[in-house]
Motif scaffolding. Structure first.
Motif, PDB file in Angstrom:
ATOM      1  N   ILE A 236      19.175 -11.209  29.567  1.00  0.00           N
ATOM      2  CA  ILE A 236      18.582 -10.018  30.180  1.00  0.00           C
ATOM      3  C   ILE A 236      18.147  -9.006  29.117  1.00  0.00           C
ATOM      4  CG2 ILE A 236      19.018  -8.079  31.731  1.00  0.00           C
ATOM      5  CD1 ILE A 236      18.699 -10.735  33.160  1.00  0.00           C
ATOM      6  N   ASN A 237      18.919  -8.897  28.044  1.00  0.00           N
ATOM      7  CA  ASN A 237      18.596  -7.911  27.008  1.00  0.00           C
ATOM      8  C   ASN A 237      17.288  -8.234  26.285  1.00  0.00           C
ATOM      9  OD1 ASN A 237      20.858  -6.389  27.550  1.00  0.00           O
ATOM     10  ND2 ASN A 237      22.100  -7.290  25.933  1.00  0.00           N
ATOM     11  N   ARG A 238      16.934  -9.500  26.199  1.00  0.00           N
ATOM     12  CA  ARG A 238      15.695  -9.852  25.497  1.00  0.00           C
ATOM     13  C   ARG A 238      14.565 -10.215  26.474  1.00  0.00           C
ATOM     14  NH1 ARG A 238      14.686 -15.271  24.614  1.00  0.00           N
ATOM     15  NH2 ARG A 238      16.187 -16.742  25.502  1.00  0.00           N
TER      16      ARG A 238
ATOM     17  N   ILE B   6       9.833 -14.868  30.317  1.00  0.00           N
ATOM     18  CA  ILE B   6      10.445 -14.888  31.654  1.00  0.00           C
ATOM     19  C   ILE B   6      10.844 -16.316  32.049  1.00  0.00           C
ATOM     20  CG2 ILE B   6       9.985 -14.577  34.116  1.00  0.00           C
ATOM     21  CD1 ILE B   6       8.386 -12.138  33.486  1.00  0.00           C
ATOM     22  N   GLU B   7       9.958 -17.267  31.807  1.00  0.00           N
ATOM     23  CA  GLU B   7      10.224 -18.631  32.249  1.00  0.00           C
ATOM     24  C   GLU B   7      11.482 -19.201  31.603  1.00  0.00           C
ATOM     25  OE1 GLU B   7       8.028 -23.032  32.406  1.00  0.00           O
ATOM     26  OE2 GLU B   7       7.002 -21.286  31.544  1.00  0.00           O
ATOM     27  N   GLY B   8      11.616 -19.017  30.296  1.00  0.00           N
ATOM     28  CA  GLY B   8      12.797 -19.543  29.611  1.00  0.00           C
ATOM     29  C   GLY B   8      14.083 -18.899  30.088  1.00  0.00           C
ATOM     30  N   ILE B   9      14.040 -17.605  30.337  1.00  0.00           N
ATOM     31  CA  ILE B   9      15.240 -16.898  30.794  1.00  0.00           C
ATOM     32  C   ILE B   9      15.623 -17.332  32.206  1.00  0.00           C
ATOM     33  CG2 ILE B   9      16.089 -14.612  31.465  1.00  0.00           C
ATOM     34  CD1 ILE B   9      14.640 -13.498  29.039  1.00  0.00           C
ATOM     35  N   VAL B  10      14.630 -17.544  33.048  1.00  0.00           N
ATOM     36  CA  VAL B  10      14.918 -18.011  34.411  1.00  0.00           C
ATOM     37  C   VAL B  10      15.569 -19.393  34.375  1.00  0.00           C
ATOM     38  CG1 VAL B  10      13.852 -18.772  36.557  1.00  0.00           C
ATOM     39  CG2 VAL B  10      13.148 -16.613  35.524  1.00  0.00           C
TER      40      VAL B  10
ATOM     41  N   ALA C  18      12.080  -7.538  38.283  1.00  0.00           N
ATOM     42  CA  ALA C  18      11.802  -7.977  39.654  1.00  0.00           C
ATOM     43  C   ALA C  18      11.243  -9.391  39.668  1.00  0.00           C
ATOM     44  CB  ALA C  18      10.829  -7.010  40.324  1.00  0.00           C
ATOM     45  N   ALA C  19      10.443  -9.736  38.663  1.00  0.00           N
ATOM     46  CA  ALA C  19       9.901 -11.091  38.581  1.00  0.00           C
ATOM     47  C   ALA C  19      11.011 -12.111  38.390  1.00  0.00           C
ATOM     48  CB  ALA C  19       8.896 -11.178  37.436  1.00  0.00           C
ATOM     49  N   VAL C  20      12.009 -11.776  37.584  1.00  0.00           N
ATOM     50  CA  VAL C  20      13.156 -12.680  37.394  1.00  0.00           C
ATOM     51  C   VAL C  20      13.900 -12.881  38.712  1.00  0.00           C
ATOM     52  CG1 VAL C  20      15.432 -12.862  36.316  1.00  0.00           C
ATOM     53  CG2 VAL C  20      13.452 -12.232  34.940  1.00  0.00           C
ATOM     54  N   VAL C  21      14.109 -11.795  39.446  1.00  0.00           N
ATOM     55  CA  VAL C  21      14.793 -11.904  40.744  1.00  0.00           C
ATOM     56  C   VAL C  21      13.991 -12.793  41.692  1.00  0.00           C
ATOM     57  CG1 VAL C  21      15.616 -10.627  42.752  1.00  0.00           C
ATOM     58  CG2 VAL C  21      15.910  -9.674  40.463  1.00  0.00           C
TER      59      VAL C  21
END
Length: 256
Positions: free
Chosen positions: A95-97, A103-107, A149-152
């Motif tokens: 979340i910090n980065r 976004i895709e990699g974090i999701v 919001a996109a991550v959610v």
């Protein structure tokens, strides 16, 4: 009469020898049965002895040390805390980065946590981290709130409704608290003064309000939730609530 005596004698001796041979055969059969029975008994005793010798080893291998119920609960709590700490450490770094480019990699990392750990643990940690990220006493950039919001929205489509429902519930509970606090501060004279724009308590409520609008734009929440926020604001229109209304209209007014 002699022949009769001889025949009687022959008959008696024949019957005696037949009975003797019959009894001998019976005795022989009995001896064989006894031998077979003794052999079966010995084999059974040997099998029992082997099984008896192997039981302690098997029991020792399969039965663990007894743990009192009080210690079981303590160990369970420690295990739960360790897993929550591991999830929090991993997700906090993601979340910090967070940015538009990753976004895709974090999701995908968040989805991996749902596959590795209990869903309830991951949902609780994820909701707390996102709310901590967007809740600030300074003005947050709309882009930052947009990517959160996109991550959610991505988690909602990959994992399901449960994480989003928990997050939205905590979000609105926090929004109501911050709204009441912002109204109290505004009426007390600590409102949206230009000199205190970056430290106003109402900024926390504004950030949460923008996040609600972004969730609506991603079709994560219904328009009813946005209209509930609007109704709350128009109950007492002032500089604080007018700022919230303007942000809602600017971000999601066209879609509404």
């Amino acid at each position: 009469s002699a022949s009769d005596s001889a025949s009687d004698s022959a008959s008696d001796s024949a019957s005696d020898s037949a009975s003797d041979s019959a009894s001998d055969s019976d005795d022989g059969g009995d001896d064989g049965s006894v031998l077979d029975s003794d052999s079966d008994v010995r084999m059974a005793d040997e099998s029992t002895a082997v099984a008896r010798d192997s039981v302690p080893a098997a029991v020792a291998a399969s039965v663990s040390k007894y743990i009192p119920p009080s210690l079981r609960g303590k160990q369970s709590d420690e295990s739960e805390d360790e897993r929550m700490a591991a999830i929090r450490k991993t997700l906090r770094g993601q979340i910090n980065r967070l940015s538009e480019s990753n976004i895709e990699g974090i999701v995908l990392q968040i989805e991996a946590q749902y596959e590795k750990y209990p869903r309830g643990f991951v949902t609780e940690v994820l909701a707390d981290l996102i709310l901590q990220a967007i809740q600030s006493r300074i003005h947050m950039l709309d882009t930052f709130l947009f990517v959160n919001a996109a991550v959610v929205g991505a988690v909602y489509r990959l994992v399901g409704l449960e994480p989003v429902a928990h997050l939205v519930q905590k979000l609105m509970e926090e929004f109501e608290r911050q709204f009441a606090r912002g109204m109290a501060d505004f009426k007390a004279g600590a409102g949206l003064d230009a000199a205190e724009d970056e430290v106003a308590a109402g900024k926390e409520c504004q950030n949460l309000c923008v996040f609600v609008a972004e969730l609506y734009n991603f079709q994560i929440v219904s328009c009813r939730l946005v209209y509930d926020v609007i109704r709350l604001c128009i109950q007492d229109v002032n500089e604080f609530t007018a700022e919230l209304l303007l942000k809602l209209i600017r971000i999601s007014g066209q879609q509404l």
